[in-house]
Every structure is written in C-alpha cells, then in structure tokens.
Motif scaffolding. Structure first.
Motif, PDB file in Angstrom:
ATOM      1  N   TYR A  77      63.801  70.841  39.865  1.00 35.20           N
ATOM      2  CA  TYR A  77      63.467  70.284  41.178  1.00 35.20           C
ATOM      3  C   TYR A  77      62.362  71.108  41.837  1.00 35.20           C
ATOM      4  O   TYR A  77      61.386  70.584  42.359  1.00 35.20           O
ATOM      5  CB  TYR A  77      64.734  70.270  42.038  1.00 35.20           C
ATOM      6  N   TYR A  88      54.017  68.569  42.803  1.00 32.81           N
ATOM      7  CA  TYR A  88      53.663  67.577  43.824  1.00 32.81           C
ATOM      8  C   TYR A  88      52.801  68.231  44.909  1.00 32.81           C
ATOM      9  O   TYR A  88      51.864  67.629  45.429  1.00 32.81           O
ATOM     10  CB  TYR A  88      54.938  66.979  44.432  1.00 32.81           C
ATOM     11  N   TRP A 125      52.603  61.942  38.734  1.00 38.81           N
ATOM     12  CA  TRP A 125      53.377  61.386  37.605  1.00 38.81           C
ATOM     13  C   TRP A 125      54.150  62.496  36.897  1.00 38.81           C
ATOM     14  O   TRP A 125      55.346  62.383  36.652  1.00 38.81           O
ATOM     15  CB  TRP A 125      52.411  60.657  36.666  1.00 38.81           C
ATOM     16  N   GLY A 176      57.207  64.168  38.823  1.00 41.95           N
ATOM     17  CA  GLY A 176      58.472  63.442  38.741  1.00 41.95           C
ATOM     18  C   GLY A 176      59.227  63.668  37.443  1.00 41.95           C
ATOM     19  O   GLY A 176      60.434  63.452  37.367  1.00 41.95           O
ATOM     20  N   TRP A 177      58.533  64.107  36.404  1.00 43.10           N
ATOM     21  CA  TRP A 177      59.211  64.310  35.125  1.00 43.10           C
ATOM     22  C   TRP A 177      60.053  65.581  35.087  1.00 43.10           C
ATOM     23  O   TRP A 177      60.907  65.746  34.214  1.00 43.10           O
ATOM     24  CB  TRP A 177      58.188  64.363  33.977  1.00 43.10           C
ATOM     25  N   ASP A 232      62.603  66.843  36.506  1.00 41.23           N
ATOM     26  CA  ASP A 232      64.061  66.761  36.431  1.00 41.23           C
ATOM     27  C   ASP A 232      64.527  65.490  35.720  1.00 41.23           C
ATOM     28  O   ASP A 232      65.639  65.033  35.934  1.00 41.23           O
ATOM     29  CB  ASP A 232      64.689  66.874  37.830  1.00 41.23           C
ATOM     30  N   LYS A 233      63.647  64.917  34.904  1.00 36.89           N
ATOM     31  CA  LYS A 233      64.034  63.697  34.186  1.00 36.89           C
ATOM     32  C   LYS A 233      63.879  63.813  32.674  1.00 36.89           C
ATOM     33  O   LYS A 233      64.581  63.150  31.921  1.00 36.89           O
ATOM     34  CB  LYS A 233      63.207  62.517  34.689  1.00 36.89           C
ATOM     35  N   ALA A 293      66.937  64.273  30.677  1.00 37.12           N
ATOM     36  CA  ALA A 293      67.841  63.129  30.572  1.00 37.12           C
ATOM     37  C   ALA A 293      67.415  62.210  29.424  1.00 37.12           C
ATOM     38  O   ALA A 293      68.234  61.482  28.867  1.00 37.12           O
ATOM     39  CB  ALA A 293      67.870  62.357  31.892  1.00 37.12           C
ATOM     40  N   PHE A 315      57.736  59.428  47.833  1.00 40.31           N
ATOM     41  CA  PHE A 315      57.412  60.847  48.011  1.00 40.31           C
ATOM     42  C   PHE A 315      57.097  61.126  49.477  1.00 40.31           C
ATOM     43  O   PHE A 315      57.491  62.159  50.027  1.00 40.31           O
ATOM     44  CB  PHE A 315      56.214  61.244  47.143  1.00 40.31           C
ATOM     45  N   ALA A 358      66.061  65.517  48.475  1.00 39.26           N
ATOM     46  CA  ALA A 358      66.014  65.644  47.016  1.00 39.26           C
ATOM     47  C   ALA A 358      66.231  64.291  46.346  1.00 39.26           C
ATOM     48  O   ALA A 358      65.625  63.981  45.321  1.00 39.26           O
ATOM     49  CB  ALA A 358      67.058  66.651  46.530  1.00 39.26           C
ATOM     50  N   PHE A 385      63.094  62.359  46.562  1.00 39.20           N
ATOM     51  CA  PHE A 385      62.136  62.997  45.652  1.00 39.20           C
ATOM     52  C   PHE A 385      62.428  62.576  44.210  1.00 39.20           C
ATOM     53  O   PHE A 385      61.526  62.224  43.453  1.00 39.20           O
ATOM     54  CB  PHE A 385      62.247  64.520  45.795  1.00 39.20           C
ATOM     55  N   TYR A 386      63.703  62.623  43.862  1.00 36.25           N
ATOM     56  CA  TYR A 386      64.098  62.314  42.482  1.00 36.25           C
ATOM     57  C   TYR A 386      63.757  60.864  42.118  1.00 36.25           C
ATOM     58  O   TYR A 386      63.136  60.600  41.092  1.00 36.25           O
ATOM     59  CB  TYR A 386      65.602  62.565  42.312  1.00 36.25           C
ATOM     60  N   TYR A 387      64.163  59.927  42.966  1.00 33.38           N
ATOM     61  CA  TYR A 387      63.921  58.521  42.614  1.00 33.38           C
ATOM     62  C   TYR A 387      62.465  58.133  42.800  1.00 33.38           C
ATOM     63  O   TYR A 387      61.988  57.200  42.139  1.00 33.38           O
ATOM     64  CB  TYR A 387      64.890  57.594  43.343  1.00 33.38           C
ATOM     65  N   GLY A 396      60.158  59.839  41.648  1.00 32.77           N
ATOM     66  CA  GLY A 396      59.660  60.142  40.310  1.00 32.77           C
ATOM     67  C   GLY A 396      60.008  59.094  39.271  1.00 32.77           C
ATOM     68  O   GLY A 396      59.319  58.959  38.266  1.00 32.77           O
ATOM     69  N   TRP A 397      61.067  58.326  39.512  1.00 29.50           N
ATOM     70  CA  TRP A 397      61.423  57.282  38.540  1.00 29.50           C
ATOM     71  C   TRP A 397      60.579  56.026  38.722  1.00 29.50           C
ATOM     72  O   TRP A 397      60.446  55.220  37.790  1.00 29.50           O
ATOM     73  CB  TRP A 397      62.901  56.897  38.662  1.00 29.50           C
ATOM     74  N   ASP A 413      57.600  55.166  38.734  1.00 29.54           N
ATOM     75  CA  ASP A 413      56.541  54.856  37.768  1.00 29.54           C
ATOM     76  C   ASP A 413      56.941  55.227  36.333  1.00 29.54           C
ATOM     77  O   ASP A 413      56.091  55.348  35.461  1.00 29.54           O
ATOM     78  CB  ASP A 413      55.235  55.565  38.166  1.00 29.54           C
ATOM     79  N   LYS A 414      58.256  55.396  36.110  1.00 26.11           N
ATOM     80  CA  LYS A 414      58.725  55.791  34.774  1.00 26.11           C
ATOM     81  C   LYS A 414      59.841  54.891  34.279  1.00 26.11           C
ATOM     82  O   LYS A 414      60.558  55.238  33.339  1.00 26.11           O
ATOM     83  CB  LYS A 414      59.220  57.242  34.813  1.00 26.11           C
ATOM     84  N   LEU A 450      69.688  59.173  35.768  1.00 24.73           N
ATOM     85  CA  LEU A 450      69.172  58.040  34.997  1.00 24.73           C
ATOM     86  C   LEU A 450      70.079  56.825  35.172  1.00 24.73           C
ATOM     87  O   LEU A 450      69.619  55.696  35.356  1.00 24.73           O
ATOM     88  CB  LEU A 450      69.121  58.473  33.522  1.00 24.73           C
TER      89      LEU A 450
END
Lengths: 281, 474
Positions: free
Chosen positions: A68, A75, A112, A115-116, A118-119, A122, B87, B125, B128-130, B132-133, B135-136, B465
């Motif tokens: 995070y 960012y 882009w 965002g990765w 913390d992903k 997974a 964001f 948070a 912030f986390y979502y 990031g999703w 565009d993924k 996820l």
C-alpha cells in the motif's frame, strides 16, 4: 535587455543525492536539430558501483514497506510529474502536442503501476492444494537490485521500465538514454520529491557500452534489464557476463511504449516463495 | 493495578461545519426530499446534530433514473479514467480525514481514536485499492462487464467505511450507485457527496438517498436496480433476499455474526486478552464480526478470566471525542434497549453478569463493558447477536469440542483462534465454518483481503480481488 537564464547542471542521481560523476567527466547533449542543450555527467564504473551500493542499501526498507505504501508513493510520483508537464514537454522537444501526449502517457503509466502494488500478489501468488495435511502458500517477492539499460524513449520508455521494477519492491540502477539523458535527470528531481526513499532508483547518464558491462558483471546485482541496448554484440556480452551470478535477464526488445504494458515487466523480476506448514492439532 | 488518571483530551469539533439541514444527493445536486425530514442525534449527548431529508419512493426513483443515465457515460469511460476519479476521491478523503473522523464520532458515538486511526485510514485505503483495479479488470478473471445501477443499503456501525466498501468496487467496475446510509448516521455519507463534487465526479454516478427502512426498501425493490448490496441484520437480509427473488438482480449480503474467539491453554495470555478485548469492545461491540463468544479451554479459565477482568476494568468509557476514550456511546436508544433486553435475558436464564465499576455519563446512550460467565450454548446470549459490548464466556476441553461449539450457530462470519501452535491454528481454520479466521489477532481488515460470511451471515465478499465479482456481470 532580456534576462539571461540560469541553466541547470545535470548531475547523476545516486542514493537520493545528486552528485557529479566521480570521474569529473561530462558529455555534450544536443537537441534533435543539433543545438547544444547541456553537458551531462559521463558516469564511470565507480559511479555504477556506488549506485549498486545505494540500491542494495535501500532494498531492505523498500521491499519491506507495505505494498500500500509503495503504491501511494508511485501515485505521488505521478502527481509530481503531472505538476511538471510543461517542463517535461519542453525538455522532450519536438512538437508541443506530441510531447505533452508522451508526458501524459508517462503519468498514466505510473498510475497504472501504482495500483499493481497490492494486487500483483493476488494474481501471481496461490494457495496450493497439496495432497497432504499442509498449508502451502506461494507469494511473489522482489528479486533484489535490478540494473536497467533504459530505452531511447527518454521519458515514457524510462518510466515504463522503472515503474514495474520498483512497484514490487526491487531497487534499481538505471542507465539513462545515451543521446537524450536530460529528462531522466529531471525525472530524478520528481522522484526525490515524491517520498521515494533515496537509493530505490539510481540514475546514471553516460555511455551504455561503458556502464552496462560493469553492471552486468556486478555480483551484487540480481536482475538485468537490457531493453535499451541497441547493439546486439553488447547485449550478448552483457547477458554472458550476467550468467556468472545467474542474474535474471530481460533481453533487448523493440517495444511500442504507448501500448498496454501488461504485467510481464513486473513478473520478470519477481521470485516465488512457497511456505509449507503442517496442519494438525 | 492502579488505573492511571487522565486529563480529558477532547478533539475539537471546530473542524466540522455542520449545517442545520441536509437534502438528498441526486444527480450531483443536493435536493429536498419529499418525505418528512428526520433528526440525527449525537448519541453521546442526545443533542440534535441536523435535520435530514427523507427520500420517498418517488425520490428514490429519481435517484435511480439519474444513476441509470450516468451509467452510460461512466461505464463507457476507459478504466484508467475511472481509476483517476477514484484516486482523487481517495486523496480528498485523506485530505479531509480529520473532519470526517470528528463528524463520524459525533454522529455515531464511536471513539475518535477509532474513527481517526481505523475508520478513516481504511476508507481512504479502500478507494485507493479499488481505484487501482478500475483499469486492471481484464486481469481479475471476472470479465469486464458492469451490472448497471447498484442499490446499496448500509448500516450505522461503520457509516463511512461501509460506504467505501460499497461505492469503491461498484464504481471501479463501471457501475453507478444509489446508496442509502443508515438513518442514525447519515452525515458522513452526505459529506462524502461533497467530496464527489470536489472530485468532479460526473453527476449521477453516486446518488445518496437518506431515510429509514422504507427508503431502503424502495431502493432494493426498484425495478431498474440491477444489483443490490446490503450490510445489516440477518433479519432484514432475509426480507431483501425474498424481495429480489425472481427479479434477476444480483445480490450480496453481509449480515450478522456470533463469532467464537477460541483461546487454547498454550496461548500467550496477555496477547489473547488484548485480542478478546479488541474483539468485543472495539466500536462498542457494534461489529458484525465481533468476537462475542469467548471459548476458553477449561484448564486456563480462571487465569484468563482474572486477566480479562483486570484489563476490562481499565477501559475508559465516555466522551467519544476524548482521545483517551476506549468505549464510546451506543449508537441509538433502540440499540441500547436491545442490548439491555438481551443482557437481562442473560441473567434471567442463569448466566453470571459482570461489569467493572464504571461511571457512565448522565445523558446519551451508554452501556458498560459486560461479561457473562457460565454461559451455556442454549442461552439466548450465546445464540443471538447482541451487537453491543457484551461478551459471553463458554468453555471447552478438546479442539474437537471447540470446533463443535464454535460452529454451533446459524452465523458464520468470523472466528478467532489463540494458540502458539501453528499446525493447530491451521487445523482449526480448516474446520471453522466462517468467512474470516483470525489467528492470534482479531478484527483485522484490509482492502486487499476479502471479507464476508458463511451460512446466515450472508454471501458475497467485499475487499480484495474477490470483491470485484459482486459488481461484474460474471
């Protein structure tokens, strides 16, 4: 009388500081039209070694930061870059609109990758269903210190090779584009004001042919990204040198930096760690 | 052990600019509601904070229409652009965190220490986390097709955090939302509406309709809502499941719990005590995954209970805005009445009740931290969710018995296991029928970690996820 501008001295970026090359050398950088722009530092073998030391020193803290936190910092880099759009567009030169598009693409690329952070685990980790009473979990971990020979595209190309390496927790030493190194040093100013710990990204300007072999052979470098090496003989000798301590090597490729980057540049410099633990009372 | 005296350390209310009345947030504007406005009070003082509009089914219809209209624009945006809006929202939440935290404590009654250090960081948070999703999605494996308009009804225990859990993934996936906050805690959601405006979110992407159960029912039943997400009681969850039956609406429910917090004889006692206290007294016990049933191995019962009582006696109950406060106010008079009723049942059914000596403020809604010992599985307080600072203590002898008792509930949201033996943690985790198992910790949350229940604690997961699946046409 028109005012005479104060020019910037372009230095290296090592361990969060901006030193000149220890060799005291520099080389002239010119615009596409051949006009003199600045004298960039001509980094030496010793500068490359110093940069590796700085990258290694930063590795524990950066790889140990929460994903995070790393995402927030990447960012923040994007935010800082956004604030300097015009400056970078000027520095890139060429058509103003095309230059701004390249800067914007670089900013979006940072977002882009931010965002990765913390992903990626997974997608790239797994709870493995082994045939026995064991908990078995695989997680990705950063490879370590990665030496990167940046592509010729001086900003978008640079960001596109650096961001995926550091977002997962690696630290790096970058050899900037040889003919157009100035945006890389200006990017270092952005990095230095984005809460990115010193040493996570170290930027050298100078000759690929002089620096890349030393980095390829350096025993404290774990990964080698040769994306920007144009000379096939140099790429071959670097890859051969990298074999000594079995560096993970990314071979040179022609890439369209405006295309969707995918996740390959992140996974290339990740190790997989699998933990076994028995299950039972 | 001596209890240290603390001078009061109140957080200033000045950071919050309360208006006397609030409208609905529809299509990017604050509008009047057609229903009779209601008052939202500070549960710590019973002071009225503001008057809030009630959305009738006509108002809800307008909100759904606005969301439907915005869906075309929003879902057509590239994911990278939706990401940037989210964001922005995350950043504005970080910037206005203190203001939101104080407002949350005022309206909800939770200690400022929790709203400031837990709720708000988690809220930011989550966005912030979502973000990031957004565009993924092609990497997540659920397809990339949003559902449409999401109708979301959220509870009063973590008002802004539950909003974040609902809104962030919905928007990331390309849906638009009509959200109904709880009637006792609407204010931070309305401040969030202002944040959407500061972020220049396109109008209609987020709509907020306030009101009581009827407003929520109108959101759930609206024919043009494609997805219903509800967090709240199992009782209401059942009604919602019946309402959406046969409609083709996608449904996720995050409902009640009666979590077992299981302490083995080899556990680190001091750590376990902290975990038990955190498990049941965090947020006044208004936590669906609260560790409300302590299952302690018989051999250490006396030692553990003595340590637990010693610790509970040091909890500071009182002014939610005091930075020293551990346990704040119960959110409403209704909830207080429910906690009292169930606690009285606990006594009358034969369990032994204990609370530390504890001065409660005269005004407001308060309930002291309470333990019940000698609780049997048949007792009401071992079966029903109290949703308050009330812990039922049961015992067990063997791991198998612990599993049996822990699973002996219609709920299955969470569980805790305390032991120094790793293999036993995993053995227990395999057998516990619960969506989240905390080992040697409790009440841990992260945007990257899926949360949700088994059995009558609901279905679907929020976070991680897995949280994307609820908002995509899979």
């Amino acid at each position: 009388m028109s005012r005479l501008s104060v020019r910037k001295t372009y230095k290296l970026y090592i361990g969060g500081a901006f030193p000149r090359s220890e060799s005291g050398r520099s080389y002239p950088v010119t615009s596409a039209k051949g006009d003199f722009l600045a004298n960039a530092s001509l980094a030496s073998r010793k500068d490359a070694r110093d940069a590796v030391v700085a990258a290694r020193k930063a590795f524990a803290g950066w790889s140990g930061a929460t994903p995070y936190n790393r995402g927030q910092i990447l960012y923040r880099v994007a935010e800082m870059l956004e604030g300097r759009r015009a400056q970078f567009a000027d520095e890139l030169g060429g058509g103003k609109r095309a230059a701004l598009e390249r800067v914007d693409a670089a900013i979006d690329r940072l977002v882009w990758y931010a965002g990765w952070s913390d992903k990626i685990a997974a997608l790239h980790g797994a709870a493995n269903p082994v045939a026995g009473p064991y908990f078995n979990l695989s997680t990705p971990e950063p490879t370590g210190v990665v030496a990167i020979v940046a592509p010729a595209d001086p900003l978008l190309g640079l960001v596109s090779v650096v961001a995926p390496v550091i977002v997962t927790g690696n630290t790096c030493v970058v050899v900037a584009s040889e003919p157009a190194p100035l945006p890389a040093i200006t990017l270092a100013e952005v990095l230095a004001t984005s809460d990115l710990p010193g040493g996570v990204v170290n930027i050298l300007t100078g000759r690929q042919a002089e620096l890349a072999p030393w980095l390829s052979a350096h025993m404290d470098v774990n990964g080698l990204d040769l994306t920007g090496v144009a000379d096939p003989d140099l790429a071959l000798s670097c890859e051969q040198a990298a074999a000594e301590n079995l560096k993970r090597v990314a071979r040179p490729v022609e890439e369209d930096w405006s295309a969707d980057p995918g996740i390959g540049r992140m996974t290339r410099f990740l190790e997989t760690k699998t933990v076994w633990h028995p299950i039972g009372v | 052990m001596a209890i240290f005296e603390y001078a009061p350390a109140p957080e200033s209310r000045d950071v919050v600019d309360l208006r006397s009345s609030y409208g609905l947030f529809v299509n990017g504007e604050f509008v009047e509601g057609s229903g009779k406005p209601f008052k939202t009070v500070n549960p710590a003082t019973e002071e009225t904070l503001a008057e809030v509009a009630t959305a009738t089914s006509d108002d809800v219809d307008r909100a759904v229409q606005a969301a439907r209209k915005a869906f075309g624009v929003w879902s057509a945006l590239p994911g990278s652009e939706r990401a940037k809006y989210l964001f922005r929202i995350a950043r504005i939440i970080q910037e206005r965190a203190r203001e939101l935290a104080v407002l949350e404590s005022l309206d909800n009654g939770k200690p400022i220490r929790e709203s400031r250090d837990f709720d708000l960081p988690q809220v930011a948070a989550h966005f912030f986390y979502y973000a990031g999703w957004a565009d993924k999605l092609e990497y997540a494996g659920f397809g990339m097709k949003p559902l449409g308009v999401a109708g979301q009804v959220i509870p009063w225990n973590f008002p802004l955090l539950m909003l974040a859990w609902k809104v962030a993934p919905a928007l990331a996936c390309g849906n638009t939302v009509v959200l109904k906050p709880a009637e006792t805690t609407p204010l931070t959601a309305l401040l969030f509406a202002d944040i959407c405006r500061q972020a220049e979110l396109p109008p209609g992407v987020v709509n907020i309709v306030t009101g009581a159960g009827e407003t929520g029912a109108a959101v759930v039943a609206h024919p043009d809502v494609d997805k219903v997400a509800f967090t709240g009681s199992t009782e209401v969850g059942r009604i919602i499941a019946r309402t959406v039956a046969g409609t083709g609406k996608k449904l996720t429910l995050e409902l009640g719990g009666k979590a077992a917090n299981i302490v083995f004889e080899d556990a680190a006692i001091d750590q376990a005590v902290e975990g038990i206290v955190n498990g049941i007294f965090f947020n006044q016990g208004h936590v669906c995954c609260a560790g409300s049933r302590l299952l302690v191995q018989e051999s250490i019962q006396d030692e553990l209970l003595a340590a637990l009582k010693r610790r509970v006696a040091t909890l500071r109950v009182g002014d939610p805005l005091d930075k020293n406060t551990d346990v704040g106010a119960v959110n409403s008079a209704e909830q207080l009445a429910k906690i009292r009723r169930l606690s009285e049942l606990g006594e009358s059914e034969g369990a032994e009740r204990w609370s530390p000596a504890c001065e409660l403020p005269e005004r407001g809604f308060w309930f002291p931290p309470t333990l019940f010992t000698g609780v049997a599985q048949s007792h009401t307080i071992a079966r029903e969710e109290v949703f308050g600072p009330v812990l039922s203590v049961l015992t067990f002898r063997t791991p198998a018995e612990a599993v049996e008792k822990a699973n002996n509930t219609p709920y299955g949201l969470s569980a805790g296991v305390w032991t120094e033996k790793g293999s036993r943690i995993l053995w227990m985790a395999e057998r516990l029928r619960a969506g989240v198992v905390w080992a040697n910790t409790f009440n841990k949350f992260d945007p990257a970690s899926p949360f949700g229940g088994y059995k009558e604690s609901g279905f679907g997961r929020e976070g991680g996820l897995h949280g994307l699946e609820a908002y995509l046409d899979v």
